[in-house]
Every structure is written in structure tokens, then in C-alpha cells.
Motif scaffolding. Structure first.
Motif, PDB file in Angstrom:
ATOM      1  N   ALA A 109       0.793  -1.339  -0.017  1.00  0.00           N
ATOM      2  CA  ALA A 109      -0.057   0.159   0.175  1.00  0.00           C
ATOM      3  C   ALA A 109       0.711   1.254  -0.018  1.00  0.00           C
ATOM      4  O   ALA A 109       0.528   2.247  -0.764  1.00  0.00           O
ATOM      5  N   ALA A 110       1.855   1.272   0.925  1.00  0.00           N
ATOM      6  CA  ALA A 110       2.751   2.387   0.741  1.00  0.00           C
ATOM      7  C   ALA A 110       3.535   2.504  -0.488  1.00  0.00           C
ATOM      8  O   ALA A 110       3.745   3.580  -1.176  1.00  0.00           O
ATOM      9  N   ILE A 111       3.915   1.501  -1.119  1.00  0.00           N
ATOM     10  CA  ILE A 111       4.523   1.787  -2.698  1.00  0.00           C
ATOM     11  C   ILE A 111       3.476   2.114  -3.444  1.00  0.00           C
ATOM     12  O   ILE A 111       3.882   3.142  -4.569  1.00  0.00           O
ATOM     13  N   ALA A 112       2.273   1.519  -3.449  1.00  0.00           N
ATOM     14  CA  ALA A 112       1.115   2.252  -4.281  1.00  0.00           C
ATOM     15  C   ALA A 112       1.045   3.609  -4.357  1.00  0.00           C
ATOM     16  O   ALA A 112       0.735   4.577  -5.212  1.00  0.00           O
ATOM     17  N   ARG A 113       0.829   4.109  -2.855  1.00  0.00           N
ATOM     18  CA  ARG A 113       0.768   5.628  -2.433  1.00  0.00           C
ATOM     19  C   ARG A 113       1.869   6.397  -3.206  1.00  0.00           C
ATOM     20  O   ARG A 113       1.677   7.582  -3.835  1.00  0.00           O
ATOM     21  N   ALA A 114       3.145   5.815  -3.026  1.00  0.00           N
ATOM     22  CA  ALA A 114       4.249   6.672  -3.318  1.00  0.00           C
ATOM     23  C   ALA A 114       4.261   6.797  -4.908  1.00  0.00           C
ATOM     24  O   ALA A 114       4.370   7.731  -5.488  1.00  0.00           O
ATOM     25  N   GLU A 115       3.870   5.598  -5.607  1.00  0.00           N
ATOM     26  CA  GLU A 115       3.611   5.599  -7.383  1.00  0.00           C
ATOM     27  C   GLU A 115       2.589   6.747  -7.490  1.00  0.00           C
ATOM     28  O   GLU A 115       2.861   7.313  -8.595  1.00  0.00           O
ATOM     29  N   ARG A 116       1.475   6.725  -6.869  1.00  0.00           N
ATOM     30  CA  ARG A 116       0.415   7.539  -7.201  1.00  0.00           C
ATOM     31  C   ARG A 116       0.883   8.974  -7.152  1.00  0.00           C
ATOM     32  O   ARG A 116       0.731  10.044  -8.054  1.00  0.00           O
TER      33      ARG A 116
ATOM     34  N   LEU B 290       2.643  14.010  -9.225  1.00  0.00           N
ATOM     35  CA  LEU B 290       3.911  15.165  -9.496  1.00  0.00           C
ATOM     36  C   LEU B 290       4.271  15.351 -10.973  1.00  0.00           C
ATOM     37  O   LEU B 290       4.374  16.479 -11.092  1.00  0.00           O
ATOM     38  N   ASP B 291       4.648  14.279 -11.329  1.00  0.00           N
ATOM     39  CA  ASP B 291       4.871  14.177 -12.857  1.00  0.00           C
ATOM     40  C   ASP B 291       3.974  14.843 -13.642  1.00  0.00           C
ATOM     41  O   ASP B 291       4.151  15.883 -14.509  1.00  0.00           O
TER      42      ASP B 291
END
Length: 99
Positions: A54-61, A66-67
Motif C-alpha cells: 500500500a505504501a509503494i502504491a501511494r508513493a507511485e500515485r 507530481l509528474d
């Protein structure tokens, strides 16, 4: 005397059987407790994996957002800076001319 020896032997055999039964019960209890601890550890491990995912998914979102924001800002900046120099000069000159 022989009767005493037989009674002692029978008593010792009975004590040994009770001890063996108690040992078997203790082993079964230990196996149940070990299984419970293993299940709890496995559940915690799975929960930790899910939290990490879940943390990885949040970071990717967040990175994607940001992009997108950077792209939008870049497009706005490009529009503002792409106005030809002549158009900027003409606008200044027209503003200086008396009407």
C-alpha cells in the motif's frame, strides 16, 4: 515379600504410564501452541507485506501526480515564454504611442 515387590512394580508401572500420558498431553499442547504462534507470525508477515504494498502504491500515485503537475507547469511556462520577441516589443511600442 514377593507381594510387596509385585505391588511396587505395578505401582511403578502405573506411575510410568501416567507420566507417559502426561508427557503426550504436554506434547500435544506444545504443538497446538506452536501452531498458534506460527499462524500469528504468518498473519503479521502478510499484514506487513500488505502495508508495504500500500505504501509503494501511494508513493507511485504521488509520483504520477507530481509528474502530471510538472508537465502542466511546463506547458504553462512554455506558453508564456514562447511569445515571440516582436510581439512583446510591438505591445510595448503601442503602449507608448500617444492616442
Amino acid at each position: 515379600m514377593r507381594d510387596t515387590a509385585v505391588r511396587e512394580r505395578d505401582s511403578a508401572a502405573g506411575t510410568a504410564q501416567r507420566a507417559a500420558a502426561d508427557l503426550a498431553a504436554a506434547r500435544r499442547q506444545a504443538e497446538r501452541e506452536t501452531s498458534a504462534v506460527q499462524a500469528a507470525c504468518q498473519a503479521r508477515e502478510e499484514a506487513a507485506r500488505e502495508l508495504a504494498a500500500a505504501a509503494i502504491a501511494r508513493a507511485e500515485r504521488a509520483e504520477t501526480a507530481l509528474d502530471a503537475e510538472r508537465t502542466e507547469r511546463r506547458a504553462l511556462t512554455d506558453r508564456l515564454t514562447s511569445v515571440p520577441a516582436q510581439a512583446r516589443t510591438r505591445g510595448r511600442t503601442a503602449a507608448r504611442l500617444p492616442a
